[in-house]
Each structure stands twice: as structure tokens, then as C-alpha cells.
Design a protein around this motif. Structure first.
Motif, PDB file in Angstrom:
ATOM      1  N   VAL A 122     -23.722 -35.498   6.926  1.00 58.77           N
ATOM      2  CA  VAL A 122     -22.487 -35.200   6.185  1.00 58.77           C
ATOM      3  C   VAL A 122     -21.975 -33.820   6.603  1.00 58.77           C
ATOM      4  O   VAL A 122     -22.683 -33.032   7.216  1.00 58.77           O
ATOM      5  CB  VAL A 122     -22.724 -35.207   4.654  1.00 58.77           C
ATOM      6  N   TRP A 123     -20.718 -33.576   6.269  1.00 50.95           N
ATOM      7  CA  TRP A 123     -20.109 -32.273   6.544  1.00 50.95           C
ATOM      8  C   TRP A 123     -19.368 -31.796   5.312  1.00 50.95           C
ATOM      9  O   TRP A 123     -18.561 -32.538   4.777  1.00 50.95           O
ATOM     10  CB  TRP A 123     -19.143 -32.362   7.717  1.00 50.95           C
ATOM     11  N   PRO A 124     -19.609 -30.587   4.844  1.00 51.04           N
ATOM     12  CA  PRO A 124     -20.615 -29.618   5.306  1.00 51.04           C
ATOM     13  C   PRO A 124     -22.038 -30.142   5.142  1.00 51.04           C
ATOM     14  O   PRO A 124     -22.268 -31.057   4.350  1.00 51.04           O
ATOM     15  CB  PRO A 124     -20.365 -28.417   4.400  1.00 51.04           C
ATOM     16  N   PRO A 125     -23.004 -29.573   5.862  1.00 48.46           N
ATOM     17  CA  PRO A 125     -24.397 -30.011   5.733  1.00 48.46           C
ATOM     18  C   PRO A 125     -24.881 -29.946   4.287  1.00 48.46           C
ATOM     19  O   PRO A 125     -24.341 -29.206   3.460  1.00 48.46           O
ATOM     20  CB  PRO A 125     -25.153 -29.013   6.628  1.00 48.46           C
ATOM     21  N   THR A 126     -25.890 -30.705   3.983  1.00 44.68           N
ATOM     22  CA  THR A 126     -26.341 -30.859   2.603  1.00 44.68           C
ATOM     23  C   THR A 126     -26.766 -29.539   1.966  1.00 44.68           C
ATOM     24  O   THR A 126     -26.655 -29.383   0.742  1.00 44.68           O
ATOM     25  CB  THR A 126     -27.523 -31.849   2.548  1.00 44.68           C
ATOM     26  N   HIS A 127     -27.275 -28.598   2.716  1.00 44.89           N
ATOM     27  CA  HIS A 127     -27.768 -27.343   2.137  1.00 44.89           C
ATOM     28  C   HIS A 127     -26.709 -26.241   2.108  1.00 44.89           C
ATOM     29  O   HIS A 127     -27.006 -25.113   1.730  1.00 44.89           O
ATOM     30  CB  HIS A 127     -28.976 -26.849   2.939  1.00 44.89           C
ATOM     31  N   ILE A 128     -25.465 -26.558   2.483  1.00 46.41           N
ATOM     32  CA  ILE A 128     -24.398 -25.557   2.569  1.00 46.41           C
ATOM     33  C   ILE A 128     -23.460 -25.675   1.365  1.00 46.41           C
ATOM     34  O   ILE A 128     -23.018 -26.773   1.008  1.00 46.41           O
ATOM     35  CB  ILE A 128     -23.591 -25.718   3.871  1.00 46.41           C
ATOM     36  N   VAL A 129     -23.163 -24.527   0.756  1.00 53.95           N
ATOM     37  CA  VAL A 129     -22.122 -24.458  -0.282  1.00 53.95           C
ATOM     38  C   VAL A 129     -20.873 -23.871   0.372  1.00 53.95           C
ATOM     39  O   VAL A 129     -20.837 -22.684   0.712  1.00 53.95           O
ATOM     40  CB  VAL A 129     -22.572 -23.579  -1.472  1.00 53.95           C
ATOM     41  N   ALA A 130     -19.867 -24.710   0.598  1.00 52.74           N
ATOM     42  CA  ALA A 130     -18.671 -24.275   1.323  1.00 52.74           C
ATOM     43  C   ALA A 130     -17.833 -23.315   0.486  1.00 52.74           C
ATOM     44  O   ALA A 130     -17.824 -23.386  -0.751  1.00 52.74           O
ATOM     45  CB  ALA A 130     -17.839 -25.487   1.727  1.00 52.74           C
ATOM     46  N   ILE A 131     -17.118 -22.428   1.167  1.00 53.93           N
ATOM     47  CA  ILE A 131     -16.218 -21.479   0.510  1.00 53.93           C
ATOM     48  C   ILE A 131     -14.899 -22.171   0.196  1.00 53.93           C
ATOM     49  O   ILE A 131     -14.310 -22.831   1.065  1.00 53.93           O
ATOM     50  CB  ILE A 131     -15.973 -20.248   1.411  1.00 53.93           C
ATOM     51  N   SER A 132     -14.435 -22.051  -1.031  1.00 50.28           N
ATOM     52  CA  SER A 132     -13.160 -22.661  -1.417  1.00 50.28           C
ATOM     53  C   SER A 132     -12.015 -22.004  -0.659  1.00 50.28           C
ATOM     54  O   SER A 132     -11.931 -20.776  -0.578  1.00 50.28           O
ATOM     55  CB  SER A 132     -12.929 -22.510  -2.922  1.00 50.28           C
ATOM     56  N   SER A 194     -25.297 -17.929   5.832  1.00 51.38           N
ATOM     57  CA  SER A 194     -25.300 -16.933   6.900  1.00 51.38           C
ATOM     58  C   SER A 194     -25.081 -17.614   8.243  1.00 51.38           C
ATOM     59  O   SER A 194     -25.013 -18.852   8.345  1.00 51.38           O
ATOM     60  CB  SER A 194     -26.621 -16.166   6.909  1.00 51.38           C
ATOM     61  N   MET A 195     -25.029 -16.810   9.304  1.00 53.82           N
ATOM     62  CA  MET A 195     -24.795 -17.349  10.642  1.00 53.82           C
ATOM     63  C   MET A 195     -25.967 -18.200  11.122  1.00 53.82           C
ATOM     64  O   MET A 195     -25.806 -19.073  11.975  1.00 53.82           O
ATOM     65  CB  MET A 195     -24.542 -16.202  11.621  1.00 53.82           C
ATOM     66  N   SER A 196     -27.148 -17.970  10.565  1.00 54.81           N
ATOM     67  CA  SER A 196     -28.344 -18.710  10.982  1.00 54.81           C
ATOM     68  C   SER A 196     -28.504 -20.042  10.257  1.00 54.81           C
ATOM     69  O   SER A 196     -29.475 -20.768  10.511  1.00 54.81           O
ATOM     70  CB  SER A 196     -29.599 -17.853  10.747  1.00 54.81           C
ATOM     71  N   ASP A 197     -27.547 -20.388   9.376  1.00 51.28           N
ATOM     72  CA  ASP A 197     -27.635 -21.640   8.623  1.00 51.28           C
ATOM     73  C   ASP A 197     -27.039 -22.800   9.416  1.00 51.28           C
ATOM     74  O   ASP A 197     -26.039 -23.417   9.021  1.00 51.28           O
ATOM     75  CB  ASP A 197     -26.929 -21.508   7.268  1.00 51.28           C
ATOM     76  N   GLY A 198     -27.640 -23.102  10.533  1.00 55.01           N
ATOM     77  CA  GLY A 198     -27.257 -24.272  11.309  1.00 55.01           C
ATOM     78  C   GLY A 198     -25.896 -24.140  11.969  1.00 55.01           C
ATOM     79  O   GLY A 198     -25.320 -23.064  12.103  1.00 55.01           O
ATOM     80  N   VAL A 199     -25.373 -25.312  12.372  1.00 56.64           N
ATOM     81  CA  VAL A 199     -24.126 -25.333  13.127  1.00 56.64           C
ATOM     82  C   VAL A 199     -22.945 -24.896  12.266  1.00 56.64           C
ATOM     83  O   VAL A 199     -21.990 -24.291  12.760  1.00 56.64           O
ATOM     84  CB  VAL A 199     -23.896 -26.753  13.721  1.00 56.64           C
TER      85      VAL A 199
END
Length: 272
Positions: A122-132, A194-199
Motif C-alpha cells: 500500500v501507499w503510503p507504507p503501513t508504518h508511515i503516518v503521512a503529513i496532511s 525520517s529519511m531512513s524510513d524506506g522509499v
């Protein structure tokens, strides 16, 4: 005794005098590259070589552009043909920058339209909280679009010969630009990834970070143009230095608009 005959230039182009700056810039770039690699691998002297390269490049930028301003303003070397060449060079530079950002958009769409299984499919990845997109990104969009309007106002004021209005327009543009950079810093400080959180983190910070770097460069460009306008370096007919800065700033505006619509709005709306 034969009288010396004066050489008459029979073409509209500027044949520049021999200059040391290309060679010095080459050595500065070499020092910058080698110093950066040595510094990142913790070799002794790498940091000093990197600093030497940075200082050399900055020094060459100042002296070389000082010479160009002198040739244009005091020697009158920038004829219409020379100005056309400079305009074409700036256009090609902006096209190359478009290709640079195109790579980031390609990476975003490749990753978001067909997300791989190791990020959850899925996008965003499951562990990512996207910025509104309707918080700071939307405020930044308003700031940059407003700055595009104010720099256009300054351009028209220069063409009309209204120095006071042009100065006001440029100062407003600089205020918007500094506010944008500050807002971007606040957003980074409070980002939930952060930048290290995957693609997702890599694409987000590479694209918005490089755009922020271009905003800083454009802000410096416009600040120098403001100083030159104050010193009466621009006239109604000859102000290509400002035109180049305005073109660059409009390019920065358009790139941000695409970033807002893709990475922020498109990415966030995958969730809803």
C-alpha cells in the motif's frame, strides 16, 4: 613611423579576455569532491580539503560574476546578441533542472502506483503516518505562489522604470521566501518519519529537500538582484540578471506546485 591602427570589431559578440576563474573553479570542484569523499570515510584531512573546496568555489562564484557584471555594466560588452546567448543558456539550465526533478517524480509514481509487498503493498507504507497537505504544505504553497506574483510585479516595475515599486516587490518576495524556508524547517522538525524510513522517506526528503535547497539559492539570487537594483545596475532595457533570477524563481514555484499535488496531496489521499 607608422601609426598604430585600432582594431575594429565587426561582430556583435563578446570575446572574453583570458580569465583564471575556470581553472581555479576546476581545482575547487576537485578539492570539494575528494574532500567530501575522504570526510565521509573518516580520513584524516578530509574535512580540511572539503572546506578548502567550498571556500574556493564560493570565491570563484563571487569573482567570476563580479567580472561579468563589470563587462555588462561598465564595459558595455553585453550586446543584444550576447544577451540572447545568455537567455538561451539560462533556459537550457532550467531545462536541465526540470530533468533533475523529473527523476524524483518518476521514483514517487513508480513506488506509489505499484507499491511492493515489503512495504505492505500500500501507499503510503503501513508504518508511515503521512503529513496532511492542508497544514504547513498548503501555507507554503500560498507563500510561494504569492512570491511569484510579487516578483512579477517587480519585473514589470523595472520595465516601466519604477525603482521604488520594484524594490518593494523584491523585498516582499524575499519575505515570502524566508518564511517558506522557515515553515519547511518547522515541518521537518515535526515530521513523524525520517529519511531512513524506506522509499517513502527517501523520496519525500530528497524531493522536498532539494527543492528547499533551490529555494535558498533563489533567495540569495533575488537578494543580490535587490542590492544591484538599489545600486542602479538595472535599466529598462538591460536587466537580464534580474530576468534570470525571476525565471529561476518561477521554476521553483512550479516545482513546488507539482510536489504539493503529488507527494503531499496525492500521497495523502491514498489513505482516504
Amino acid at each position: 613611423m607608422k601609426a598604430k591602427t585600432k582594431m575594429v570589431q565587426r561582430h556583435p559578440f563578446h570575446l572574453v579576455d583570458p580569465s583564471p576563474w575556470p581553472l581555479v573553479a576546476a581545482f575547487g570542484g576537485l578539492s570539494l569532491t575528494f574532500g567530501g569523499v575522504l570526510f565521509m570515510h573518516n580520513y584524516e584531512g578530509g574535512g580540511e580539503l572539503l572546506c578548502l573546496g567550498v571556500v574556493t568555489i564560493l570565491y570563484v562564484m563571487f569573482t567570476w560574476w563580479r567580472d561579468i557584471i563589470r563587462e555588462a555594466l561598465f564595459e558595455g560588452q553585453h550586446t543584444l546578441a550576447v544577451q540572447q546567448g545568455l537567455r538561451m543558456g539560462m533556459i537550457l539550465f532550467i531545462v536541465s533542472e526540470v530533468m533533475f526533478f523529473f527523476a524524483f517524480f518518476w521514483a514517487f509514481f513508480t513506488s506509489s502506483i505499484s507499491p511492493v509487498f515489503n512495504i505492505g503493498g500500500v501507499w503510503p507504507p503501513t508504518h508511515i503516518v503521512a503529513i496532511s497537505p492542508w497544514g504547513l504544505p498548503f501555507v507554503n504553497t500560498i507563500l510561494l505562489l504569492s512570491s511569484g506574483a510579487s516578483v512579477t510585479w517587480a519585473h514589470h516595475a523595472i520595465i516601466a522604470g519604477f525603482k521604488k515599486e520594484a524594490m518593494l516587490g523584491l523585498n516582499i518576495t524575499l519575505m515570502f521566501a524566508i518564511a517558506f524556508t522557515a515553515m519547511q524547517g518547522f515541518e521537518y522538525a515535526g515530521a513523524p518519519f525520517s529519511m531512513s524510513d524506506g522509499v517513502y522517506g527517501s523520496v519525500f526528503y530528497m524531493a522536498t529537500g532539494f527543492h528547499g535547497f533551490h529555494v535558498i539559492i533563489g533567495t540569495i539570487f533575488l537578494a543580490i538582484c535587490t542590492l544591484r537594483l538599489y545600486l542602479d545596475h538595472f535599466s529598462r532595457q538591460h536587466h537580464f540578471g534580474f530576468e534570470a533570477a525571476a525565471w529561476y524563481w518561477h521554476f521553483v514555484d512550479v516545482v513546488w506546485l507539482f510536489l504539493f499535488l503529488t507527494i503531499y496531496w496525492w500521497g495523502f489521499n491514498f489513505l482516504v
